[in-house]
Each structure stands twice: as C-alpha cells, then as structure tokens.
Design a protein around this motif. Structure first.
Motif, PDB file in Angstrom:
ATOM      1  N   GLN A 176       0.835  -1.192   0.000  1.00 58.76           N
ATOM      2  CA  GLN A 176       0.000   0.000   0.000  1.00 58.76           C
ATOM      3  C   GLN A 176       0.874   1.246   0.000  1.00 58.76           C
ATOM      4  N   GLY A 177       0.519   2.195  -0.833  1.00 61.05           N
ATOM      5  CA  GLY A 177       1.289   3.415  -0.933  1.00 61.05           C
ATOM      6  C   GLY A 177       2.411   3.334  -1.940  1.00 61.05           C
ATOM      7  N   PHE A 178       2.671   2.146  -2.460  1.00 56.29           N
ATOM      8  CA  PHE A 178       3.711   1.995  -3.471  1.00 56.29           C
ATOM      9  C   PHE A 178       3.192   2.487  -4.817  1.00 56.29           C
ATOM     10  N   CYS A 179       4.099   2.988  -5.618  1.00 50.57           N
ATOM     11  CA  CYS A 179       3.744   3.484  -6.948  1.00 50.57           C
ATOM     12  C   CYS A 179       4.557   2.725  -7.978  1.00 50.57           C
ATOM     13  N   THR A 180       3.908   2.184  -8.972  1.00 56.54           N
ATOM     14  CA  THR A 180       4.581   1.474 -10.051  1.00 56.54           C
ATOM     15  C   THR A 180       4.620   2.361 -11.285  1.00 56.54           C
ATOM     16  N   LEU A 181       5.829   2.592 -11.793  1.00 59.77           N
ATOM     17  CA  LEU A 181       6.003   3.449 -12.957  1.00 59.77           C
ATOM     18  C   LEU A 181       6.065   2.571 -14.205  1.00 59.77           C
ATOM     19  N   LYS A 182       5.091   2.745 -15.069  1.00 63.39           N
ATOM     20  CA  LYS A 182       4.994   1.916 -16.266  1.00 63.39           C
ATOM     21  C   LYS A 182       5.168   2.760 -17.523  1.00 63.39           C
ATOM     22  N   GLY A 183       5.921   2.229 -18.476  1.00 65.86           N
ATOM     23  CA  GLY A 183       6.135   2.969 -19.711  1.00 65.86           C
ATOM     24  C   GLY A 183       7.223   2.365 -20.575  1.00 65.86           C
ATOM     25  N   HIS A 184       8.230   1.761 -19.943  1.00 68.10           N
ATOM     26  CA  HIS A 184       9.283   1.108 -20.719  1.00 68.10           C
ATOM     27  C   HIS A 184       8.733  -0.144 -21.395  1.00 68.10           C
ATOM     28  N   GLU A 185       9.306  -0.468 -22.541  1.00 65.58           N
ATOM     29  CA  GLU A 185       8.862  -1.622 -23.315  1.00 65.58           C
ATOM     30  C   GLU A 185       9.747  -2.846 -23.111  1.00 65.58           C
ATOM     31  N   ASP A 186      10.781  -2.713 -22.263  1.00 67.97           N
ATOM     32  CA  ASP A 186      11.663  -3.855 -21.997  1.00 67.97           C
ATOM     33  C   ASP A 186      12.311  -3.648 -20.631  1.00 67.97           C
ATOM     34  N   LYS A 187      13.283  -4.475 -20.292  1.00 63.62           N
ATOM     35  CA  LYS A 187      13.912  -4.476 -18.976  1.00 63.62           C
ATOM     36  C   LYS A 187      14.487  -3.109 -18.615  1.00 63.62           C
ATOM     37  N   VAL A 188      14.396  -2.779 -17.327  1.00 63.30           N
ATOM     38  CA  VAL A 188      15.011  -1.560 -16.801  1.00 63.30           C
ATOM     39  C   VAL A 188      16.322  -1.955 -16.129  1.00 63.30           C
ATOM     40  N   PHE A 189      17.442  -1.436 -16.652  1.00 62.79           N
ATOM     41  CA  PHE A 189      18.751  -1.829 -16.158  1.00 62.79           C
ATOM     42  C   PHE A 189      19.284  -0.937 -15.045  1.00 62.79           C
ATOM     43  N   ARG A 190      18.999   0.360 -15.106  1.00 61.38           N
ATOM     44  CA  ARG A 190      19.607   1.271 -14.135  1.00 61.38           C
ATOM     45  C   ARG A 190      18.670   2.426 -13.844  1.00 61.38           C
ATOM     46  N   ILE A 191      18.644   2.865 -12.580  1.00 59.78           N
ATOM     47  CA  ILE A 191      17.838   4.012 -12.180  1.00 59.78           C
ATOM     48  C   ILE A 191      18.687   4.952 -11.327  1.00 59.78           C
ATOM     49  N   ALA A 192      18.327   6.227 -11.316  1.00 58.10           N
ATOM     50  CA  ALA A 192      19.058   7.210 -10.523  1.00 58.10           C
ATOM     51  C   ALA A 192      18.140   8.362 -10.171  1.00 58.10           C
TER      52      ALA A 192
END
Length: 216
Positions: free
Chosen positions: A5-21
């Motif tokens: 609860q309270g989590f947010c899922t960011l959707k939009g990429h069409e394949d694997k997400v390798f790195r975030i910053a």
C-alpha cells in the motif's frame, strides 16, 4: 506480509530496466532500459516527464550531475557511446572513445564538483571526461576484464573500480595512477560505492557478499 500500500509502479518502458538514478533534489527519477530509451519520471506524481532517445542499444547506465542539470547515459555493446543530456532543453552531446567488440558502458559517476565524470566499460578501461564539452581527459588502464562499476570519492581525489577480473582498484583521479589493487575476492566485482563521509568503501561481488573496507 507487505500489501505494498502506498507503493507506486512506474509503467512505460517496453523492456527491462537496467539502471535508475534519483536527481540530487529527489524530484526526478531517471531510468535506463533495454528498449534503448531513458525516461524521466516525477517522483511525486509517478508520471512520465520525458523520454530521451538517442542510444542504438540497451541503456546500461544513468547518472545525474551534482547540480541536476546534466544526465549522463551509457549504451550497450552495439552503441558504445555516452550521451550527455542538458535537462533544461534535452539537447544531447554524444561521446565516443570506448571500444571493443562489446564495449558497453557499464557505469558512470560524476566528481563532487560536477566538472568531470568517469565511465567504466566492458573494454576493460575507465575514462575520465570533462562535463562541459565532453572532452576525454585520459584513460585508466589496468583491469584485465570488464569494468562493472566505478565510484568517485566524496573528496574528489580517488576513484574506485570493480571488475570481472575479481579485483578492485583505487586510482588517483587527477593522474590515473593506481594507488591500490584489492585482491582475494573469489568472484567478479559488480558494484563499488563510497560512504558519504568517504571513510568506507563498499564492494559487492558475485559470491553473494558485501565487503566494507576502511579508506585510509
């Protein structure tokens, strides 16, 4: 059991997400993906702000400059480039120099003053660049396998690199001289990070362990 609860899922990429910053002010999240794009997201709303396109292969690394004005991204083996994005207008400066049959840019780290940044590559080298114009300053050589992770110390004097050759090297940033080579690891080194006070170096390896070492 977590209900998320309270989590947010960011959707939009069409394949694997390798790195975030996260941006330095915490308001923007950047994500690099196998779909060859970087997306910028609002942390507070979860909405996509912009999609940056320019890489010809997977985006393996993303990093914000300390002032949050520049985003650096590194491409996979069929790309081998670094893109510097001016976030105020999304203008792009493309840097070349890393090479190999699979010269992926695995990791990028900025110096504390933001004037330079370093890139670690599958071509077994680390390069130091000027942020303002993308000029290559020099190349660090010494690893015998892919460089998986690089980190610059908070005082801006040293750089740590972790490699598939199962070593960590500590370099003098302004000369490229190897100060120490840490050995004895049984598996490949996939990540290195300095503590905020610069007194400790954390090392993550394929043996499932994290090693903490004092920085003398």
């Amino acid at each position: 059991m977590s209900t998320r609860q309270g989590f947010c899922t960011l959707k939009g990429h069409e394949d694997k997400v390798f790195r975030i910053a996260f941006s330095p002010d915490g308001q923007i999240l950047a994500s690099g993906s196998k779909d060859k794009t970087i997306k910028l997201w609002s942390v507070y709303t979860g909405k996509e702000i912009h999609t940056l396109k320019g890489h010809l292969d997977d985006v393996y690394s993303v990093a914000f400059s300390p002032d949050g004005q520049v985003l650096a991204s590194g491409g996979g083996g069929n790309d081998k480039t670094i893109n510097l994005w001016q976030l105020t207008n999304q203008k792009r400066l493309t840097l070349t120099g890393h090479s190999d049959w699979f010269g992926a840019i695995n990791s990028i780290t900025f110096s504390p003053d933001g004037k330079t940044f370093a890139s670690g590559s599958a071509d077994k080298t680390i390069k130091l660049w000027q942020t303002e114009d993308g000029k290559e300053i020099f190349t660090f050589t010494g690893h015998s396998d892919d460089v998986c992770s690089v980190a610059i110390s908070p005082n801006g004097q040293t750089l740590a690199s972790g490699s598939k050759d199962k070593t960590v090297k500590i370099w003098q940033l302004n000369t490229g001289k190897i100060l120490r080579t840490l050995t004895g690891f049984e598996e490949k080194i996939y990540s290195v990070a300095f503590s905020p006070d610069g007194k400790t170096l954390a090392i993550g390896s394929g043996d499932k362990n994290i090693t903490l070492l004092p920085c003398n």
